[in-house]
Design a protein around this motif. Structure first.
Motif, PDB file in Angstrom:
ATOM      1  N   MET A  56       0.741  -1.025  -0.105  1.00  0.00           N
ATOM      2  CA  MET A  56       0.006   0.018   0.073  1.00  0.00           C
ATOM      3  C   MET A  56       1.034   1.309   0.082  1.00  0.00           C
ATOM      4  O   MET A  56       2.098   1.267   0.256  1.00  0.00           O
ATOM      5  CB  MET A  56      -0.856   0.187   1.179  1.00  0.00           C
ATOM      6  CG  MET A  56      -1.333  -1.183   1.681  1.00  0.00           C
ATOM      7  SD  MET A  56      -3.081  -1.214   1.020  1.00  0.00           S
ATOM      8  CE  MET A  56      -3.065  -3.134   0.733  1.00  0.00           C
ATOM      9  N   LEU A  57       0.183   2.332   0.007  1.00  0.00           N
ATOM     10  CA  LEU A  57       0.948   3.676  -0.130  1.00  0.00           C
ATOM     11  C   LEU A  57       1.857   3.743   1.043  1.00  0.00           C
ATOM     12  O   LEU A  57       2.822   4.448   1.139  1.00  0.00           O
ATOM     13  CB  LEU A  57      -0.132   4.764   0.099  1.00  0.00           C
ATOM     14  CG  LEU A  57      -1.020   4.930  -1.187  1.00  0.00           C
ATOM     15  CD1 LEU A  57      -1.993   6.297  -0.702  1.00  0.00           C
ATOM     16  CD2 LEU A  57      -0.176   5.409  -2.316  1.00  0.00           C
ATOM     17  N   MET A  79      -1.500  -1.436  -4.097  1.00  0.00           N
ATOM     18  CA  MET A  79      -2.931  -1.340  -4.139  1.00  0.00           C
ATOM     19  C   MET A  79      -3.403   0.257  -4.285  1.00  0.00           C
ATOM     20  O   MET A  79      -3.881   0.626  -2.942  1.00  0.00           O
ATOM     21  CB  MET A  79      -3.804  -2.084  -3.231  1.00  0.00           C
ATOM     22  CG  MET A  79      -5.580  -1.875  -3.112  1.00  0.00           C
ATOM     23  SD  MET A  79      -5.943  -3.071  -2.127  1.00  0.00           S
ATOM     24  CE  MET A  79      -7.407  -2.096  -1.762  1.00  0.00           C
ATOM     25  N   SER A  80      -3.000   0.953  -5.163  1.00  0.00           N
ATOM     26  CA  SER A  80      -3.376   2.515  -5.291  1.00  0.00           C
ATOM     27  C   SER A  80      -3.071   2.828  -6.607  1.00  0.00           C
ATOM     28  O   SER A  80      -2.441   2.028  -7.539  1.00  0.00           O
ATOM     29  CB  SER A  80      -2.267   3.170  -4.351  1.00  0.00           C
ATOM     30  OG  SER A  80      -0.987   2.899  -4.628  1.00  0.00           O
ATOM     31  N   VAL A  81      -3.628   4.009  -7.351  1.00  0.00           N
ATOM     32  CA  VAL A  81      -3.343   4.497  -8.470  1.00  0.00           C
ATOM     33  C   VAL A  81      -2.090   5.333  -8.281  1.00  0.00           C
ATOM     34  O   VAL A  81      -1.171   5.376  -9.205  1.00  0.00           O
ATOM     35  CB  VAL A  81      -4.402   5.171  -8.917  1.00  0.00           C
ATOM     36  CG1 VAL A  81      -4.797   6.470  -8.183  1.00  0.00           C
ATOM     37  CG2 VAL A  81      -4.356   5.657 -10.563  1.00  0.00           C
ATOM     38  N   GLY A  82      -1.812   5.627  -7.059  1.00  0.00           N
ATOM     39  CA  GLY A  82      -0.669   6.688  -6.804  1.00  0.00           C
ATOM     40  C   GLY A  82       0.578   5.909  -6.509  1.00  0.00           C
ATOM     41  O   GLY A  82       0.483   4.525  -6.144  1.00  0.00           O
ATOM     42  N   LEU A 105     -10.774   3.035  -9.676  1.00  0.00           N
ATOM     43  CA  LEU A 105     -11.016   3.884  -8.729  1.00  0.00           C
ATOM     44  C   LEU A 105     -11.293   5.400  -9.283  1.00  0.00           C
ATOM     45  O   LEU A 105     -11.687   6.299  -8.457  1.00  0.00           O
ATOM     46  CB  LEU A 105     -10.023   4.344  -7.547  1.00  0.00           C
ATOM     47  CG  LEU A 105      -8.702   4.367  -8.035  1.00  0.00           C
ATOM     48  CD1 LEU A 105      -8.544   5.427  -8.916  1.00  0.00           C
ATOM     49  CD2 LEU A 105      -7.741   4.425  -6.773  1.00  0.00           C
ATOM     50  N   ARG A 265      -3.382  14.354  -3.282  1.00  0.00           N
ATOM     51  CA  ARG A 265      -2.315  14.253  -2.240  1.00  0.00           C
ATOM     52  C   ARG A 265      -2.092  15.535  -1.522  1.00  0.00           C
ATOM     53  O   ARG A 265      -2.000  16.552  -1.929  1.00  0.00           O
ATOM     54  CB  ARG A 265      -0.826  13.829  -2.925  1.00  0.00           C
ATOM     55  CG  ARG A 265      -0.717  12.512  -3.564  1.00  0.00           C
ATOM     56  CD  ARG A 265      -0.716  11.310  -2.427  1.00  0.00           C
ATOM     57  NE  ARG A 265      -0.887  10.116  -2.881  1.00  0.00           N
ATOM     58  CZ  ARG A 265      -1.996   9.089  -3.251  1.00  0.00           C
ATOM     59  NH1 ARG A 265      -3.086   9.815  -3.035  1.00  0.00           N
ATOM     60  NH2 ARG A 265      -1.437   8.217  -3.952  1.00  0.00           N
ATOM     61  N   HIS A 314      -8.912  10.668   3.853  1.00  0.00           N
ATOM     62  CA  HIS A 314      -8.421  10.022   2.814  1.00  0.00           C
ATOM     63  C   HIS A 314      -9.558   8.826   2.453  1.00  0.00           C
ATOM     64  O   HIS A 314      -9.093   7.478   2.452  1.00  0.00           O
ATOM     65  CB  HIS A 314      -7.074   9.592   2.751  1.00  0.00           C
ATOM     66  CG  HIS A 314      -6.540   9.392   1.743  1.00  0.00           C
ATOM     67  ND1 HIS A 314      -5.133   9.317   1.452  1.00  0.00           N
ATOM     68  CD2 HIS A 314      -6.861   8.696   0.463  1.00  0.00           C
ATOM     69  CE1 HIS A 314      -4.802   9.127   0.325  1.00  0.00           C
ATOM     70  NE2 HIS A 314      -5.824   8.678  -0.355  1.00  0.00           N
ATOM     71  N   SER A 317     -11.469   6.661  -2.537  1.00  0.00           N
ATOM     72  CA  SER A 317     -11.589   5.269  -3.035  1.00  0.00           C
ATOM     73  C   SER A 317     -12.474   4.319  -2.065  1.00  0.00           C
ATOM     74  O   SER A 317     -12.528   3.408  -2.744  1.00  0.00           O
ATOM     75  CB  SER A 317     -10.344   4.701  -3.651  1.00  0.00           C
ATOM     76  OG  SER A 317      -9.528   4.295  -2.594  1.00  0.00           O
ATOM     77  N   ARG A 323     -12.895  -0.708  -3.790  1.00  0.00           N
ATOM     78  CA  ARG A 323     -11.964  -1.393  -3.127  1.00  0.00           C
ATOM     79  C   ARG A 323     -11.731  -2.592  -3.644  1.00  0.00           C
ATOM     80  O   ARG A 323     -10.751  -3.396  -3.543  1.00  0.00           O
ATOM     81  CB  ARG A 323     -12.144  -1.389  -1.408  1.00  0.00           C
ATOM     82  CG  ARG A 323     -11.850   0.065  -0.903  1.00  0.00           C
ATOM     83  CD  ARG A 323     -10.324   0.449  -1.028  1.00  0.00           C
ATOM     84  NE  ARG A 323     -10.094   1.815  -1.056  1.00  0.00           N
ATOM     85  CZ  ARG A 323     -10.256   2.547   0.321  1.00  0.00           C
ATOM     86  NH1 ARG A 323     -10.475   1.854   1.561  1.00  0.00           N
ATOM     87  NH2 ARG A 323      -9.911   3.842   0.405  1.00  0.00           N
ATOM     88  N   MET A 326      -9.918  -2.528  -6.738  1.00  0.00           N
ATOM     89  CA  MET A 326      -8.492  -2.259  -6.462  1.00  0.00           C
ATOM     90  C   MET A 326      -8.048  -3.425  -6.067  1.00  0.00           C
ATOM     91  O   MET A 326      -6.815  -3.816  -6.399  1.00  0.00           O
ATOM     92  CB  MET A 326      -8.338  -1.106  -5.526  1.00  0.00           C
ATOM     93  CG  MET A 326      -8.674   0.114  -6.083  1.00  0.00           C
ATOM     94  SD  MET A 326      -9.037   1.330  -4.683  1.00  0.00           S
ATOM     95  CE  MET A 326      -7.305   1.743  -4.476  1.00  0.00           C
TER      96      MET A 326
HETATM   97  C1  8YV Z   1      -5.564   4.603  -1.661  1.00  0.00           C
HETATM   98  C2  8YV Z   1      -4.960   6.296  -3.271  1.00  0.00           C
HETATM   99  O1  8YV Z   1      -4.712   3.814  -2.279  1.00  0.00           O
HETATM  100  O2  8YV Z   1      -5.109   4.874  -4.921  1.00  0.00           O
HETATM  101  C3  8YV Z   1      -4.541   5.852  -4.181  1.00  0.00           C
HETATM  102  O3  8YV Z   1      -3.398   6.528  -4.894  1.00  0.00           O
HETATM  103  O4  8YV Z   1      -4.723   7.377  -2.734  1.00  0.00           O
HETATM  104  C4  8YV Z   1      -6.228   5.754  -2.498  1.00  0.00           C
HETATM  105  O5  8YV Z   1      -7.100   5.047  -3.184  1.00  0.00           O
HETATM  106  C5  8YV Z   1      -6.316   4.012  -0.715  1.00  0.00           C
HETATM  107  O6  8YV Z   1      -6.682   4.467   0.500  1.00  0.00           O
HETATM  108  C6  8YV Z   1      -5.874   2.462  -0.347  1.00  0.00           C
HETATM  109  O7  8YV Z   1      -4.925   2.663   0.205  1.00  0.00           O
END
Ligand code: 8YV
Length: 353
Positions: A56-57, A79-82, A105, A265, A314, A317, A323, A326
């Motif tokens: 994750m982030l 598991m994020s688009v960032g 998302l 962000r 936050h 998504s 979720r 994702m």
């Molecule tokens: C988080 C997000 O990933 O996808 C991203 O970049 O900032 C969010 O969707 C989400 O909180 C799961 O960690």
């Protein structure tokens, strides 16, 4: 020795998605056992020899982690688009593939961007807390009590009034957000992205057609965007290049009636400058799904204390559908990478580094 490939997963992805991984006999699955953010120590302890990691982030992918993993590592699946928590250059150098979760998302984050714009403009924070405090019976009604600027003109089109949406970043989520605003009667959209790329008028006319019935979609510089927008949506990627894109100078140029929405962000917006802008009335209100230094944002935070600043933890998504999408995408990316097959969504590292 078992011939199985170790994969490390830093969150339980739930009963619908975990079986995708559990049912694969070729995998030796190691899952963070607790229901909270994964400890760095645990990750570093379990990563050696892994062929893939799903994270994750909050899990930084840096030299320390890659060194620990060793040459067996083929894929990082976030598991994020960032992906600003991932050192892309290092991944490219070591031939490690990166999976991420775009598209699935987009709708959820566009929804919450629009929601925050209206919550902020219409005083959702001050008014709901007034009711919770029991102060509704004491509130004196007057024609302009609780009013905010109106972010629509669809049902009473005006010859003179225009409504402009500004976007810092104009990717998938920003475009989905603009699409949602069209029925509200927004007349113009402005965007700023890739300050280094040259403006292309043909792109703007394509967008203008695409977002019919809007009158125009234009790429502008940051100053124009700040000055002309009734609502500014911050929807650019995080990282060093976009650090404090919204700073004191930007906020001072915005309309006094304008609303700032950040669903990207926290690092893109200078929190101190925004708190000052709200306190001193340079802008009307703000809606934030992300804040610098999150999740360490407490009731004494200057933005949390501002009556016209709506702060969400936050959750952009956070719908069941998104979720699930994702988590499924992240699991498939992990599998594809480990087995040397295609992924659902792979970032092209060569194009980025
Ligand atoms: C988080 C997000 O990933 O996808 C991203 O970049 O900032 C969010 O969707 C989400 O909180 C799961 O960690």
């Amino acid at each position: 020795a078992s011939g199985r490939t170790k994969v490390v997963v830093t969150r339980d992805l739930g009963p619908d998605v975990m079986p995708l991984l559990q049912e694969r006999s070729e995998l030796d699955l190691v899952v963070w056992p607790e229901n909270r953010a994964c400890d760095r120590g645990w990750l570093l302890e379990h990563i050696p020899g892994a062929g893939g990691v799903l994270l994750m982030l909050s899990d930084k992918v840096n030299e320390e982690l890659l060194d620990k993993a060793g040459p067996s590592l083929k894929v990082v699946s976030t598991m994020s688009v960032g992906y600003e928590h991932v050192d892309l250059a290092l991944l490219a150098k070591r031939n490690v593939r990166l999976g991420y979760t775009p598209d699935v998302l987009t709708d959820a984050v566009a929804d919450i961007s629009v929601m925050l714009a209206f919550m902020a403009s219409r005083n959702a924070k001050g008014t709901t807390s007034l009711v919770s405090r029991g102060d509704w019976p004491n509130a004196t009604w007057s024609p302009f009590a609780f009013c905010g600027p109106q972010l629509s003109l669809a049902s009473s089109p005006s010859q003179t009034r225009t409504l402009t949406a500004g976007f810092l970043g104009f990717g998938r989520i920003a475009q989905a957000t603009l699409r949602r605003l069209l029925p509200f009667g927004f007349t113009h959209a402005l965007y700023s992205s890739n300050p280094s790329s040259t403006p292309s008028p043909s792109q703007d006319s394509a967008y203008t057609k695409d977002f019919h019935p809007i009158q125009s979609v234009r790429r502008v510089d940051y100053d124009t965007l700040a000055k002309e927008s009734d609502v500014v949506f911050v929807l650019a990627p995080g990282g060093e290049k976009t650090y404090h894109l919204v700073n004191e100078g930007f906020l001072r140029k915005m309309k006094k009636t304008a609303v700032l929405v950040n669903t990207a962000r926290g690092t893109l917006v200078d929190s101190d400058a925004l708190a000052k802008a709200l306190r001193e009335g340079w802008i009307w209100a703000a809606g934030l799904d992300v804040v610098e230094g999150e999740p360490n944002v407490t009731p004494d935070h200057p933005l949390v204390k501002e009556p016209r600043c709506v702060v969400l933890p936050h959750i952009g998504s956070a719908t069941f559908e998104t979720r699930l999408g994702m988590a499924t995408c992240a699991a498939r990316n992990l599998l594809g990478g480990v087995l040397g097959e295609g992924m659902q969504a792979e970032l092209d590292l060569k194009g980025r580094t």
